[in-house]
Structure formats: structure tokens, C-alpha cells
Write an enzyme that holds these catalytic residues in place. Structure first.
Site, PDB file in Angstrom:
ATOM      1  N   HIS A   1      -8.117  12.572  10.549  1.00  0.00           N
ATOM      2  CA  HIS A   1      -9.496  13.051  10.593  1.00  0.00           C
ATOM      3  C   HIS A   1      -9.719  13.839  11.879  1.00  0.00           C
ATOM      4  O   HIS A   1      -9.012  13.655  12.866  1.00  0.00           O
ATOM      5  CB  HIS A   1     -10.472  11.872  10.547  1.00  0.00           C
ATOM      6  CG  HIS A   1     -10.620  11.265   9.188  1.00  0.00           C
ATOM      7  ND1 HIS A   1     -11.583  10.334   8.890  1.00  0.00           N
ATOM      8  CD2 HIS A   1      -9.932  11.467   8.034  1.00  0.00           C
ATOM      9  CE1 HIS A   1     -11.484   9.977   7.623  1.00  0.00           C
ATOM     10  NE2 HIS A   1     -10.478  10.641   7.088  1.00  0.00           N
TER      11      HIS A   1
ATOM     12  N   ASP B   1     -15.526  12.347   0.648  1.00  0.00           N
ATOM     13  CA  ASP B   1     -15.260  12.083   2.059  1.00  0.00           C
ATOM     14  C   ASP B   1     -16.253  11.047   2.593  1.00  0.00           C
ATOM     15  O   ASP B   1     -17.096  10.548   1.868  1.00  0.00           O
ATOM     16  CB  ASP B   1     -15.332  13.408   2.817  1.00  0.00           C
ATOM     17  CG  ASP B   1     -14.651  13.384   4.166  1.00  0.00           C
ATOM     18  OD1 ASP B   1     -13.893  12.438   4.435  1.00  0.00           O
ATOM     19  OD2 ASP B   1     -14.881  14.318   4.954  1.00  0.00           O
ATOM     20  N   HIS B   2     -16.187  10.775   3.886  1.00  0.00           N
ATOM     21  CA  HIS B   2     -16.959   9.748   4.593  1.00  0.00           C
ATOM     22  C   HIS B   2     -18.188   9.212   3.847  1.00  0.00           C
ATOM     23  O   HIS B   2     -19.136   9.936   3.597  1.00  0.00           O
ATOM     24  CB  HIS B   2     -17.425  10.291   5.943  1.00  0.00           C
ATOM     25  CG  HIS B   2     -16.315  10.524   6.894  1.00  0.00           C
ATOM     26  ND1 HIS B   2     -15.824   9.549   7.735  1.00  0.00           N
ATOM     27  CD2 HIS B   2     -15.576  11.634   7.144  1.00  0.00           C
ATOM     28  CE1 HIS B   2     -14.838  10.036   8.457  1.00  0.00           C
ATOM     29  NE2 HIS B   2     -14.664  11.306   8.121  1.00  0.00           N
TER      30      HIS B   2
ATOM     31  N   GLU C   1     -20.549  13.623  12.243  1.00  0.00           N
ATOM     32  CA  GLU C   1     -20.402  14.316  10.972  1.00  0.00           C
ATOM     33  C   GLU C   1     -21.464  13.803  10.018  1.00  0.00           C
ATOM     34  O   GLU C   1     -21.600  12.600   9.805  1.00  0.00           O
ATOM     35  CB  GLU C   1     -19.008  14.104  10.369  1.00  0.00           C
ATOM     36  CG  GLU C   1     -18.826  14.872   9.050  1.00  0.00           C
ATOM     37  CD  GLU C   1     -17.392  14.867   8.563  1.00  0.00           C
ATOM     38  OE1 GLU C   1     -16.865  15.959   8.270  1.00  0.00           O
ATOM     39  OE2 GLU C   1     -16.804  13.775   8.466  1.00  0.00           O
TER      40      GLU C   1
ATOM     41  N   ASN D   1      -7.950  16.320   7.249  1.00  0.00           N
ATOM     42  CA  ASN D   1      -9.270  16.873   6.986  1.00  0.00           C
ATOM     43  C   ASN D   1      -9.547  18.057   7.897  1.00  0.00           C
ATOM     44  O   ASN D   1      -9.353  17.974   9.121  1.00  0.00           O
ATOM     45  CB  ASN D   1     -10.342  15.803   7.225  1.00  0.00           C
ATOM     46  CG  ASN D   1     -10.304  14.694   6.197  1.00  0.00           C
ATOM     47  OD1 ASN D   1      -9.384  14.615   5.385  1.00  0.00           O
ATOM     48  ND2 ASN D   1     -11.300  13.837   6.223  1.00  0.00           N
TER      49      ASN D   1
ATOM     50  N   HIS E   1     -14.642  14.374  15.505  1.00  0.00           N
ATOM     51  CA  HIS E   1     -15.191  15.337  14.565  1.00  0.00           C
ATOM     52  C   HIS E   1     -15.833  16.491  15.337  1.00  0.00           C
ATOM     53  O   HIS E   1     -16.338  16.310  16.432  1.00  0.00           O
ATOM     54  CB  HIS E   1     -16.271  14.693  13.692  1.00  0.00           C
ATOM     55  CG  HIS E   1     -15.723  13.759  12.656  1.00  0.00           C
ATOM     56  ND1 HIS E   1     -16.246  12.510  12.437  1.00  0.00           N
ATOM     57  CD2 HIS E   1     -14.705  13.899  11.770  1.00  0.00           C
ATOM     58  CE1 HIS E   1     -15.583  11.919  11.455  1.00  0.00           C
ATOM     59  NE2 HIS E   1     -14.639  12.738  11.046  1.00  0.00           N
TER      60      HIS E   1
END
Length: 341
Positions: free
Chosen positions: A249, A95-96, A169, A271, A212
Site C-alpha cells: 500500500h 479497496d480500504h 485516504e 496499490n 498514503h
């Protein structure tokens, strides 16, 4: 093969797009959360995507070690063994990953995959995310183009972010205001820079007010219809219906209606992190409060090993998270649609 091969992963993505559903993409930071994710997917009869962030990779390597690539590799190895015991197919994803983390996270993992592929094995991860939301659009797409060539070479898929997801995040702060909304012009620029599959398969996280973390209804204005507008603009130019494979997201806290509309516009991966963290932790809190004098050695007593054994509260935590994973699969329409069924 419980962990998808490159061809099986592409089949998973195509099945979701053609079938009008999306996969839960579950962030895991320990063997317990990974087992909970697998259990929840299996109980729902859903395939899914298991993913790890840079911070999750740090934690997997050991809180005092903090080597994100090593931790992510350890997660992948554990997942490949543990997934053999469940009757579903999962994909592994990173992820990210921001620009300053590429050399410590994604590139070392791609190097491992290059060696694996050279020796006739599947890549370690099925897909990797490059998060260029913090850099100018031109630079974002230039790095995406470079990363796409790398992932294509190992038979993996790239995920990019075009626009900015709000909130925070793993220490990365998102934007606010108009930056939370990707434009049709951004979508056209993405297709022009990366192509639409001929240069390598990729997924794109277009932002439509996503944030997020957790938030109360009404605090964030989601505009899932924007996804349809961008798909239409790009599709009209290139003669393709819903040309992008989209990622949602910041899915925690979204309403079923918002999720359904996003999926209708081509979202095939959502996500989920914050909701699952709470679903895992809440049963632990309940266990500790209900068994207060058992988990603590109060007034010189010995406590009760049956209550403070990590397996006692770990089981209820995993069960709580598994239930929430199943709910996500139902909301996204992937329940009962596993390739393995």
C-alpha cells in the site's frame, strides 16, 4: 474472459508469486480513469487489478447520491463490459473498508455476489479488503476471520491490513511512528488466526513505513526488508517459503529499488493511486492553459467547442494516465506477462 473468473484470479496471484512480479492495483473513480487503466495495462501487455474505494464508490453512484455499494456495483458492471475490448485479464477489487463502512460497502456487495453465485455466475468482485488498521489487533483478526468465511463462500479473496499505513485516504487517517511497521509477532498472530489458505485465500498488507499520498524522497523511511523478516518468521514455524501473499500500500512515490525489494519478499499487488491521479490531471491543466481563449468565452466571444468538449481534454488525460500505468507495470515486472498473451 477479460474479467477473471475465481479460478483465473487464483492463477493470476500464483503466477505473480511464482514468477517474482506484482500487479498494478489501480484505483478508479470514473469511466475515464477505468478506460485509462485498461488502456495502460493493454499497451504494457500486463494483467492487473481494478479497484474502487468507499469514496470512489460514492462518486461512481453520483456525487449527490453517495451510495458506495451502488456505485461500486455500477463500476463493476461497466468494467465487465469495457474490459471485453482489451486483450488482457483484469480482476475487480474493493479497496480500504473500515469497520464502520462494512455494512454499507463490502457486506452488500458480498450479498450481490452470493445471489450471482447461486445463479451460476461469478462473484461481482474478485476480492474485497477489510481494513482493520484502526482497531485493536485482536479485533482486526476476529473480523478478518468472519470476512474470510464470507469471501471463501463466494469464491473471492480477502485482503487485510496488519499494521497501519500512514497519511490519509478517503478521510481515514493513518498512524505514525512505530505503528507504521508490522512486526514478526503480528505476522505470526495473523497466520494463527486465519491459517495459510486452508480457511480461504487472503492477501495481507504488511506495513513497512508506507504512507498514503505523495511525498518527497527522504520524508518517509521505507523498510522493505521487514517483509522478508516477517515471511521468514512465519515460514519457519509453518514450514513454508514466503507463506504470505503480500500487498504494497502507499506505492506512489516509491523508488524502483524499493519496489523491487518489496516484490522479492512476496508482494504480488501494489496499490497505485496518487501518482495516477496526477498523471490524469496534469494533461488537463496543460490543455486548459494552452487553449485558454478556446475553453473560456472571453469578452463575449464564443470560445472553441473543439477545445472545451470534454472528450478533447478527456482523451489527453486518459492517455497521460495510461502511460503511468504502463510504467508501473514495467517497474513491477508484470509487463508482457498477461495470461491472455
Amino acid at each position: 474472459m477479460p474479467v477473471a473468473s475465481p479460478d483465473q484470479y487464483l492463477e493470476m496471484l500464483d503466477r505473480a508469486k511464482n514468477g517474482g512480479f506484482a500487479y498494478p492495483a489501480i484505483n478508479v473513480s470514473s469511466s475515464q480513469t477505468l478506460n485509462a487503466a485498461l488502456a495502460g495495462l493493454a499497451e504494457a501487455g500486463s494483467d492487473g487489478i481494478i479497484q474502487v474505494t468507499t469514496g470512489g464508490g460514492d462518486y461512481w453512484s453520483g456525487p449527490t447520491i453517495k451510495k458506495m455499494a451502488s456505485g461500486a456495483a455500477a463500476m463493476a458492471a461497466f468494467a465487465r463490459e469495457a474490459a471485453k475490448n482489451y486483450g488482457i485479464t483484469v480482476a475487480l477489487h474493493t479497496d480500504h473498508c473500515a469497520k464502520h463502512q462494512l455494512d454499507d460497502f463490502v457486506r452488500p456487495l458480498i450479498a450481490i455476489s452470493e445471489d450471482r453465485v447461486k445463479h451460476g455466475q461469478d462473484p461481482l468482485f474478485n476480492s474485497h479488503m477489510w481494513d482493520g488498521s484502526a482497531v485493536p489487533m485482536a479485533e482486526n483478526l476476529q473480523i478478518a476471520k468472519e470476512m474470510l468465511a464470507l469471501t471463501k463462500n463466494i469464491g473471492a479473496v480477502l485482503e487485510i491490513e496488519v499494521g497501519v499505513v500512514g497519511g490519509e485516504e478517503d478521510g481515514v487517517e493513518g498512524g505514525m511512528g512505530e505503528h507504521l511497521y508490522t512486526t514478526p509477532a503480528d505476522g505470526l498472530a495473523t497466520a494463527e488466526a486465519l491459517g495459510l489458505g486452508e480457511n480461504g485465500r487472503y492477501m495481507v498488507a504488511l506495513t513497512f513505513g508506507n504512507v498514503h499520498g505523495v511525498y518527497k524522497p527522504g520524508n518517509v523511511k521505507l523498510r522493505p526488508e521487514l517483509l522478508g523478516e516477517i515471511q521468514s518468521a512465519v515460514g519457519a514455524k509453518y514450514g513454508k517459503l514466503m507463506p504470505f501473499d503480500l500487498v504494497f500500500h502507499g506505492g506512489s512515490g516509491s523508488t524502483p529499488e524499493e519496489i523491487a525489494e518489496a516484490v522479492s519478499h512476496g508482494v504480488i499487488k501494489m496499490n497505485i493511486d496518487t501518482d495516477l491521479q496526477y498523471a490524469f490531471t496534469r494533461p488537463i491543466a496543460g490543455h486548459m492553459m494552452a487553449n485558454y481563449d478556446g475553453v473560456l468565452k472571453i469578452d463575449g466571444e464564443v470560445g472553441n467547442k473543439k477545445f472545451y468538449d470534454p472528450r478533447a481534454w478527456g482523451k489527453v488525460a486518459e492517455a497521460g494516465m495510461a502511460v503511468r500505468v504502463g510504467e508501473a507495470a514495467a517497474e513491477l515486472g508484470s509487463a508482457g506477462k498477461s495470461m491472455s498473451l
